[in-house]
Design an enzyme around this catalytic site. Structure first.
Site, PDB file in Angstrom:
ATOM      1  N   GLN A 167       0.824  -1.195   0.000  1.00 52.96           N
ATOM      2  CA  GLN A 167       0.000   0.000   0.000  1.00 52.96           C
ATOM      3  C   GLN A 167       0.864   1.253   0.000  1.00 52.96           C
ATOM      4  OE1 GLN A 167      -2.302  -0.688   3.541  1.00 52.96           O
ATOM      5  NE2 GLN A 167      -3.530  -2.294   2.598  1.00 52.96           N
TER       6      GLN A 167
ATOM      7  N   HIS B  46      -0.639   0.328   5.622  1.00 50.55           N
ATOM      8  CA  HIS B  46      -1.278   1.211   6.614  1.00 50.55           C
ATOM      9  C   HIS B  46      -0.437   2.450   6.907  1.00 50.55           C
ATOM     10  CE1 HIS B  46      -4.136  -2.036   8.505  1.00 50.55           C
ATOM     11  NE2 HIS B  46      -4.079  -2.104   7.171  1.00 50.55           N
TER      12      HIS B  46
ATOM     13  N   GLU C 224     -14.809   3.304  10.096  1.00 43.91           N
ATOM     14  CA  GLU C 224     -15.359   4.335  10.967  1.00 43.91           C
ATOM     15  C   GLU C 224     -15.366   5.707  10.309  1.00 43.91           C
ATOM     16  OE1 GLU C 224     -13.684   2.445  15.202  1.00 43.91           O
ATOM     17  OE2 GLU C 224     -12.847   4.316  14.413  1.00 43.91           O
TER      18      GLU C 224
ATOM     19  N   TYR D  31      -9.093   7.035  20.328  1.00 44.65           N
ATOM     20  CA  TYR D  31     -10.150   6.425  19.531  1.00 44.65           C
ATOM     21  C   TYR D  31     -10.172   4.909  19.645  1.00 44.65           C
ATOM     22  CZ  TYR D  31     -11.247  11.057  18.235  1.00 44.65           C
ATOM     23  OH  TYR D  31     -11.650  12.374  18.329  1.00 44.65           O
TER      24      TYR D  31
ATOM     25  N   TYR E   8     -10.045 -10.362   9.987  1.00 45.92           N
ATOM     26  CA  TYR E   8     -10.177 -11.068   8.711  1.00 45.92           C
ATOM     27  C   TYR E   8     -10.596 -12.518   8.901  1.00 45.92           C
ATOM     28  CZ  TYR E   8      -7.930  -6.915   6.874  1.00 45.92           C
ATOM     29  OH  TYR E   8      -7.652  -5.619   6.548  1.00 45.92           O
TER      30      TYR E   8
END
Length: 398
Positions: free
Chosen positions: A106, A173, A266, A276, A287
């Site tokens: 990513q 991420h 979210e 949070y 998963y």
């Protein structure tokens, strides 16, 4: 004790179903959202540009032209006529760390945002995953000047403002979206790198945090953890997983979306110094299909405004401000990857979130970013993972 709260949560075997939607601080409970109905088709698509290679973000210049990042490492200038030119290649590593990108990752070149006073400052802010030595990489925030040296502008005077710490070998991420606040500071989320989710609860690193900086990269004196021993002064909020969109809405609230695993995406309202919850407090399904944590609410943690199961995989985030679609005025739009649509979330008059609809699913495309254009239309970045086949689309009334 380090990770004590997380380990306690993971060691408990009590079920948390009775806590569904609970709030421990008197606030409204989180709303659950899954698949919703498609919106009426009162629009049509116009292709602004095609042949893009893993596009990630776009920014509109004052004249209506665009700067577009490709995760593969190139910053493009795209004219109103769709003509594309590369104005900077982060693969070359000329005086700057090279972009970290590869199949199955990513990582790559991420956000591009103009300074609020761009027309006088000419500052452009860019985030990307950068190589650090032979094996490691990290998220960088860079500031450039956009120089008008001819028909196509060029990036100049690159300065590194921030590097997420510690570096890692993983390519997942990153977060990396950038949003300026009315006070001139900027916010940038940093993801948990997937393998370090417990670190989102620890303040001695940047994993799973949103950082707040002045526009020159310095740390604002009123950041919540300035002067706290062992804490990173840049941190504004913590307990995040993989934030993908962050905006300041018309009322000045900071709203953020982030990925859960198989469920538990979210939308959050971001507050100074707030926790949070990730991974100790979450609605997320892992998963494997099991619960990530038995806790959906605990004292000292914030509830999301909305949580999504199944995961829609939100990416870009925008609040519509235009005249082309009056019924959308002030509403939120989340581009989605996994469920291949743009989620329209109505904004109620009191600032609460209302009805949701799915848009543009007929394209069967992954949507990477969504923006309101200066012409009042909605703009989308599609993402074709097979190669340079992605597009910029403009949504106009039918």
């Amino acid at each position: 004790m380090r990770n004590a709260l997380y380990l306690l949560a993971m060691g408990l075997v009590v079920a948390s179903c009775s806590n569904q939607g609970a709030s421990t601080s008197g606030e409204k409970s989180s709303q659950l959202a899954g698949r919703v109905d498609a919106a009426p088709v009162n629009y049509r698509f116009e292709t602004v540009a095609d042949g893009l290679d893993h596009p990630w973000s776009l920014a509109f210049l004052p004249d209506g032209d665009m700067l577009v990042t490709q995760r593969t490492g190139k910053l493009l200038h795209i004219g109103k006529d769709g003509k594309q030119q590369t104005i900077y290649d982060f693969n070359l590593g000329e005086k700057l760390p090279k972009v970290h990108f590869g199949d199955g990752m990513q990582a790559g070149l991420f956000d591009v945002v103009l300074h609020p006073q761009f027309e006088t400052s000419r500052f452009v802010y860019i985030s990307y995953a950068a190589k650090q030595g032979d094996d490691e990489n990290t998220l960088l925030l860079m500031r450039f000047e956009l120089a008008d040296d001819g028909a196509v502008p060029k990036l100049a005077n690159g300065k590194q403002l921030f590097a997420a710490a510690p570096a890692r070998i993983q390519g997942n991420h990153y977060g990396a979206r950038i949003a300026f606040q009315p006070d001139g500071t900027l916010l940038m989320p940093v993801g948990d790198a997937f393998h370090f989710r417990e670190e989102a609860q620890n303040l001695d690193n940047h994993f799973g945090k949103i950082v707040r900086l002045n526009d020159d990269g310095s740390v604002p004196e009123d950041n919540p953890f300035v002067g706290k021993p062992g804490a990173r002064a840049e941190i504004w909020s913590y307990g995040h997983r993989n934030p993908q969109g962050i905006i300041v809405d018309a009322d000045g609230r900071v709203l953020e979306n982030e990925h859960g695993p198989a469920g538990g995406d979210e939308i959050n309202e971001i507050k100074r110094g707030a926790n949070y919850g990730w991974p100790t407090v979450t609605y997320a399904l892992d998963y494997s299909g099991g619960r990530v944590s038995p806790f959906e609410a605990l004292d000292g943690t914030e509830q999301p405004l909305v949580h999504f199961t199944p995961s829609i995989a939100p990416s870009g985030f925008a609040q519509y401000a235009g005249e082309a679609f009056p019924d959308w005025q002030g509403d939120l739009f989340l581009s989605a990857l996994a469920l291949k649509h743009v989620r329209h979330v109505e904004m109620n008059a009191d600032g609460s979130l209302g009805k949701q609809q799915e848009l543009f699913g007929e394209l069967n495309a992954r949507f990477r970013d969504v923006r309101t254009g200066p012409d009042g239309h909605l703009y989308l970045l599609t993402e074709d993972q097979s190669g340079p086949n992605s597009k910029i689309l403009r949504i106009v009334p039918k």
